[in-house]
Motif scaffolding. Structure first.
Motif, PDB file in Angstrom:
ATOM      1  N   UNK A 288       0.846  -1.190   0.000  1.00 14.41           N
ATOM      2  CA  UNK A 288       0.000   0.000   0.000  1.00 14.41           C
ATOM      3  C   UNK A 288       0.881   1.240   0.000  1.00 14.41           C
ATOM      4  N   UNK A 289       0.608   2.144  -0.881  1.00 17.44           N
ATOM      5  CA  UNK A 289       1.362   3.387  -0.925  1.00 17.44           C
ATOM      6  C   UNK A 289       0.519   4.514  -0.363  1.00 17.44           C
ATOM      7  N   UNK A 290       1.192   5.522   0.099  1.00 22.64           N
ATOM      8  CA  UNK A 290       0.477   6.690   0.605  1.00 22.64           C
ATOM      9  C   UNK A 290       1.384   7.899   0.474  1.00 22.64           C
ATOM     10  N   UNK A 291       0.840   9.034   0.840  1.00 27.79           N
ATOM     11  CA  UNK A 291       1.604  10.260   0.720  1.00 27.79           C
ATOM     12  C   UNK A 291       2.203  10.620   2.071  1.00 27.79           C
ATOM     13  N   UNK A 292       3.494  10.838   2.070  1.00 29.27           N
ATOM     14  CA  UNK A 292       4.169  11.139   3.329  1.00 29.27           C
ATOM     15  C   UNK A 292       3.635  12.436   3.929  1.00 29.27           C
ATOM     16  N   UNK A 293       3.511  12.438   5.222  1.00 30.82           N
ATOM     17  CA  UNK A 293       3.068  13.651   5.906  1.00 30.82           C
ATOM     18  C   UNK A 293       4.210  14.301   6.672  1.00 30.82           C
ATOM     19  N   UNK A 294       5.277  13.582   6.835  1.00 33.51           N
ATOM     20  CA  UNK A 294       6.387  14.108   7.633  1.00 33.51           C
ATOM     21  C   UNK A 294       7.695  13.895   6.885  1.00 33.51           C
ATOM     22  N   UNK A 295       8.659  14.659   7.258  1.00 32.13           N
ATOM     23  CA  UNK A 295      10.000  14.408   6.752  1.00 32.13           C
ATOM     24  C   UNK A 295      10.499  13.076   7.282  1.00 32.13           C
ATOM     25  N   UNK A 296      11.327  12.439   6.502  1.00 29.11           N
ATOM     26  CA  UNK A 296      11.908  11.177   6.931  1.00 29.11           C
ATOM     27  C   UNK A 296      13.097  10.870   6.054  1.00 29.11           C
ATOM     28  N   UNK A 297      13.586   9.673   6.228  1.00 27.41           N
ATOM     29  CA  UNK A 297      14.712   9.231   5.413  1.00 27.41           C
ATOM     30  C   UNK A 297      14.337   7.920   4.765  1.00 27.41           C
ATOM     31  N   UNK A 298      14.597   7.826   3.490  1.00 29.57           N
ATOM     32  CA  UNK A 298      14.287   6.603   2.757  1.00 29.57           C
ATOM     33  C   UNK A 298      15.160   5.467   3.282  1.00 29.57           C
ATOM     34  N   UNK A 299      14.536   4.354   3.632  1.00 33.51           N
ATOM     35  CA  UNK A 299      15.281   3.214   4.165  1.00 33.51           C
ATOM     36  C   UNK A 299      15.882   2.365   3.058  1.00 33.51           C
ATOM     37  N   UNK A 300      15.557   2.681   1.819  1.00 34.95           N
ATOM     38  CA  UNK A 300      16.146   1.931   0.702  1.00 34.95           C
ATOM     39  C   UNK A 300      17.545   2.459   0.415  1.00 34.95           C
ATOM     40  N   UNK A 301      18.114   1.920  -0.635  1.00 31.86           N
ATOM     41  CA  UNK A 301      19.506   2.251  -0.928  1.00 31.86           C
ATOM     42  C   UNK A 301      19.733   3.726  -1.204  1.00 31.86           C
ATOM     43  N   UNK A 302      18.714   4.428  -1.676  1.00 32.48           N
ATOM     44  CA  UNK A 302      18.941   5.818  -2.068  1.00 32.48           C
ATOM     45  C   UNK A 302      19.286   6.671  -0.847  1.00 32.48           C
ATOM     46  N   UNK A 303      18.670   6.362   0.301  1.00 36.91           N
ATOM     47  CA  UNK A 303      19.014   7.081   1.521  1.00 36.91           C
ATOM     48  C   UNK A 303      18.656   8.555   1.519  1.00 36.91           C
ATOM     49  N   UNK A 304      17.873   8.981   0.534  1.00 36.64           N
ATOM     50  CA  UNK A 304      17.513  10.389   0.439  1.00 36.64           C
ATOM     51  C   UNK A 304      16.421  10.738   1.441  1.00 36.64           C
TER      52      UNK A 304
END
Ligand SMILES: [Zn+2]
Ligand SMILES: [Zn+2]
Length: 67
Positions: free
Chosen positions: A1-17
């Motif tokens: 399930x995808x959704x729209x982020x409501x808060x800042x965070x860090x991508x846990x995938x390889x991109x790390x962005x």
């Protein structure tokens, strides 16, 4: 399930962005990743095989004939 982020965070995938509010994200193992960074269907990448010994080449590049 995808959704729209409501808060800042860090991508846990390889991109790390950073993840910014409004980005399309999803949870993987309770960690946020960009939808585009999500590994497809959790399928492990097929590993390359050594043409000489026909064993799967490890992440460190080792195979049976390299040891
Ligand atoms: Zn990402
Ligand atoms: Zn080999």
């Amino acid at each position: 399930m995808t959704f729209t982020a409501r808060y800042d965070g860090t991508c846990a995938a390889e991109c790390g962005d950073r993840i910014h509010p409004g980005d399309h994200v999803r949870y993987v193992d309770d960690q946020l990743v960009h939808v585009g960074c999500f590994p497809k269907d959790d399928e492990p990448e097929p590993r390359p095989t050594c043409p000489n010994c026909f064993t799967e080449i490890a992440l460190n590049g080792a195979c049976s004939c390299a040891s």
